[in-house]
Design a protein around this motif. Sequence first.
Motif, PDB file in Angstrom:
ATOM      1  N   ALA A 319       0.826  -1.210   0.000  1.00  0.00           N
ATOM      2  CA  ALA A 319       0.000   0.000   0.000  1.00  0.00           C
ATOM      3  C   ALA A 319       0.860   1.259   0.000  1.00  0.00           C
ATOM      4  O   ALA A 319       0.565   2.231  -0.704  1.00  0.00           O
ATOM      5  CB  ALA A 319      -0.933  -0.012   1.217  1.00  0.00           C
ATOM      6  N   VAL A 320       1.941   1.226   0.761  1.00  0.00           N
ATOM      7  CA  VAL A 320       2.849   2.372   0.847  1.00  0.00           C
ATOM      8  C   VAL A 320       3.630   2.551  -0.450  1.00  0.00           C
ATOM      9  O   VAL A 320       3.795   3.667  -0.958  1.00  0.00           O
ATOM     10  CB  VAL A 320       3.814   2.185   2.050  1.00  0.00           C
ATOM     11  CG1 VAL A 320       4.959   3.180   1.989  1.00  0.00           C
ATOM     12  CG2 VAL A 320       3.059   2.330   3.363  1.00  0.00           C
ATOM     13  N   ILE A 321       4.093   1.429  -0.998  1.00  0.00           N
ATOM     14  CA  ILE A 321       4.877   1.481  -2.238  1.00  0.00           C
ATOM     15  C   ILE A 321       4.030   1.996  -3.394  1.00  0.00           C
ATOM     16  O   ILE A 321       4.457   2.874  -4.163  1.00  0.00           O
ATOM     17  CB  ILE A 321       5.452   0.083  -2.566  1.00  0.00           C
ATOM     18  CG1 ILE A 321       6.484  -0.328  -1.505  1.00  0.00           C
ATOM     19  CG2 ILE A 321       6.088   0.072  -3.956  1.00  0.00           C
ATOM     20  CD1 ILE A 321       6.841  -1.805  -1.541  1.00  0.00           C
ATOM     21  N   GLU A 322       2.820   1.457  -3.528  1.00  0.00           N
ATOM     22  CA  GLU A 322       1.960   1.839  -4.654  1.00  0.00           C
ATOM     23  C   GLU A 322       1.477   3.284  -4.549  1.00  0.00           C
ATOM     24  O   GLU A 322       1.113   3.895  -5.554  1.00  0.00           O
ATOM     25  CB  GLU A 322       0.775   0.879  -4.757  1.00  0.00           C
ATOM     26  CG  GLU A 322       1.203  -0.522  -5.187  1.00  0.00           C
ATOM     27  CD  GLU A 322       0.037  -1.447  -5.464  1.00  0.00           C
ATOM     28  OE1 GLU A 322      -1.099  -1.125  -5.049  1.00  0.00           O
ATOM     29  OE2 GLU A 322       0.265  -2.494  -6.095  1.00  0.00           O
ATOM     30  N   GLU A 323       1.499   3.835  -3.343  1.00  0.00           N
ATOM     31  CA  GLU A 323       1.126   5.241  -3.152  1.00  0.00           C
ATOM     32  C   GLU A 323       2.307   6.164  -3.439  1.00  0.00           C
ATOM     33  O   GLU A 323       2.175   7.393  -3.407  1.00  0.00           O
ATOM     34  CB  GLU A 323       0.630   5.445  -1.711  1.00  0.00           C
ATOM     35  CG  GLU A 323      -0.120   6.729  -1.457  1.00  0.00           C
ATOM     36  CD  GLU A 323      -1.517   6.753  -2.069  1.00  0.00           C
ATOM     37  OE1 GLU A 323      -2.096   7.849  -2.149  1.00  0.00           O
ATOM     38  OE2 GLU A 323      -2.029   5.680  -2.454  1.00  0.00           O
ATOM     39  N   GLY A 324       3.472   5.578  -3.738  1.00  0.00           N
ATOM     40  CA  GLY A 324       4.664   6.377  -4.033  1.00  0.00           C
ATOM     41  C   GLY A 324       5.314   6.985  -2.811  1.00  0.00           C
ATOM     42  O   GLY A 324       5.998   8.010  -2.904  1.00  0.00           O
ATOM     43  N   LEU A 325       5.135   6.361  -1.654  1.00  0.00           N
ATOM     44  CA  LEU A 325       5.629   6.932  -0.400  1.00  0.00           C
ATOM     45  C   LEU A 325       6.961   6.340   0.058  1.00  0.00           C
ATOM     46  O   LEU A 325       7.604   6.884   0.954  1.00  0.00           O
ATOM     47  CB  LEU A 325       4.585   6.725   0.704  1.00  0.00           C
ATOM     48  CG  LEU A 325       3.217   7.369   0.465  1.00  0.00           C
ATOM     49  CD1 LEU A 325       2.207   6.877   1.494  1.00  0.00           C
ATOM     50  CD2 LEU A 325       3.328   8.883   0.504  1.00  0.00           C
ATOM     51  N   ALA A 326       7.379   5.220  -0.518  1.00  0.00           N
ATOM     52  CA  ALA A 326       8.590   4.540  -0.057  1.00  0.00           C
ATOM     53  C   ALA A 326       9.843   5.162  -0.667  1.00  0.00           C
ATOM     54  O   ALA A 326       9.953   5.292  -1.890  1.00  0.00           O
ATOM     55  CB  ALA A 326       8.526   3.059  -0.404  1.00  0.00           C
ATOM     56  N   ASP A 327      10.790   5.553   0.176  1.00  0.00           N
ATOM     57  CA  ASP A 327      12.091   6.033  -0.300  1.00  0.00           C
ATOM     58  C   ASP A 327      12.989   4.848  -0.655  1.00  0.00           C
ATOM     59  O   ASP A 327      13.917   4.992  -1.456  1.00  0.00           O
ATOM     60  CB  ASP A 327      12.777   6.870   0.785  1.00  0.00           C
ATOM     61  CG  ASP A 327      12.027   8.152   1.063  1.00  0.00           C
ATOM     62  OD1 ASP A 327      12.115   9.076   0.246  1.00  0.00           O
ATOM     63  OD2 ASP A 327      11.331   8.221   2.099  1.00  0.00           O
ATOM     64  N   GLU A 328      12.700   3.718  -0.037  1.00  0.00           N
ATOM     65  CA  GLU A 328      13.481   2.517  -0.316  1.00  0.00           C
ATOM     66  C   GLU A 328      12.623   1.288  -0.057  1.00  0.00           C
ATOM     67  O   GLU A 328      11.865   1.244   0.919  1.00  0.00           O
ATOM     68  CB  GLU A 328      14.732   2.473   0.559  1.00  0.00           C
ATOM     69  CG  GLU A 328      15.658   1.310   0.265  1.00  0.00           C
ATOM     70  CD  GLU A 328      16.986   1.412   1.011  1.00  0.00           C
ATOM     71  OE1 GLU A 328      17.633   0.369   1.201  1.00  0.00           O
ATOM     72  OE2 GLU A 328      17.366   2.534   1.408  1.00  0.00           O
TER      73      GLU A 328
END
Length: 346
Positions: A319-328
């Motif tokens: 959910a975090v990755i697909e929202e573009g929120l993950a720096d890594e």
Amino acid sequence: MDKKIKVLVVEDSPIMRKLITDILKNDPEIEVIDTAKTGKEAVEKAKILKPDVITLDIEMPEMDGITALKILRKEVPQTKIIMFSSLTQEGAKITIECLTLGAYDFVPKPSSKSFWESIKKIEQDLIPKIKSVTPLEKIKSIYRPSYVVSEIKKGIYKACGIGVSTGGPQTLLKIIPELSPNFPAPILIVQHMPPLFTKQLAERLDSISRIRVKEAEEGEIVRDGIVYIAPGDYHMRVKKENAFVKIKLHQGPPRNFCRPSVDELFESLAEVYNGKTLVLVLTGMGSDGKEGAKKIKEKGGVVLAQDAESSVVFGMPKAVIEEGLADEVINLFKIPERLKELFGVK
């Protein structure tokens, strides 16, 4: 529709065995392929049937659940095992041990005397956990392995937040014991668990770690080099009071059906520590942590998400990755060293 999820129900009580079986049979995506009355029978049937999921009672005659779990993990390593646990101190302690040994998840046995309430409780707790099972091969074919999205500064962070759910205990066991007692920031963890279980988890981690681990208490001062785990059924926040940052616990409404909620913790970390916050979103069902991660990013903080390959359930990180929120996006086994690097641990 994909093929049905094959389940082996293991329960020594005839009433509970029939109750669980009937509940699961009513779901069109689940197939109960057999039942077993003892741990020994479960091992024998699992080797032949190769179920996707086994529901396993902890307290059984002839061979208890822990012994059966250890054997099953060797004999059918791809099968996910969901434990049924009693809501007692001893039940919580044994359940945490099962989770650290590789059980997929657990479901508390209903304590209600009402038959219909028991059915509803099992449906609510067990069926979503069974349906969250996704074969590793399918995950690896869809999602990229670990990668860096943006450059991350080092040595500036004053707090570390962790959000985790299904698969949490065995995941935390790979991270927390690797950290030193001179870790230069507090580590605050929300693990989705009921009361009793979070205390047992904290005690288990503390017993095998060099860094101190404890269940968080209302009003205590947050200190560097200590790991705080949110108590079951309480949201955990932090708040600046004069020169100190303190733990604040409350029983406000659940968020994302969760209390404690990762969003509650992350949002408060963003308010107190601003851009000097680094958080990790680890394995778990659902999307708890996504809204909190947004606040972290708005304040200039950093978000790391566990990769699909090393997640037990790739829900919360996804959910975090697909929202573009993950720096890594990072593999579990690289997290301890990465934390040391980013927090400037010598």
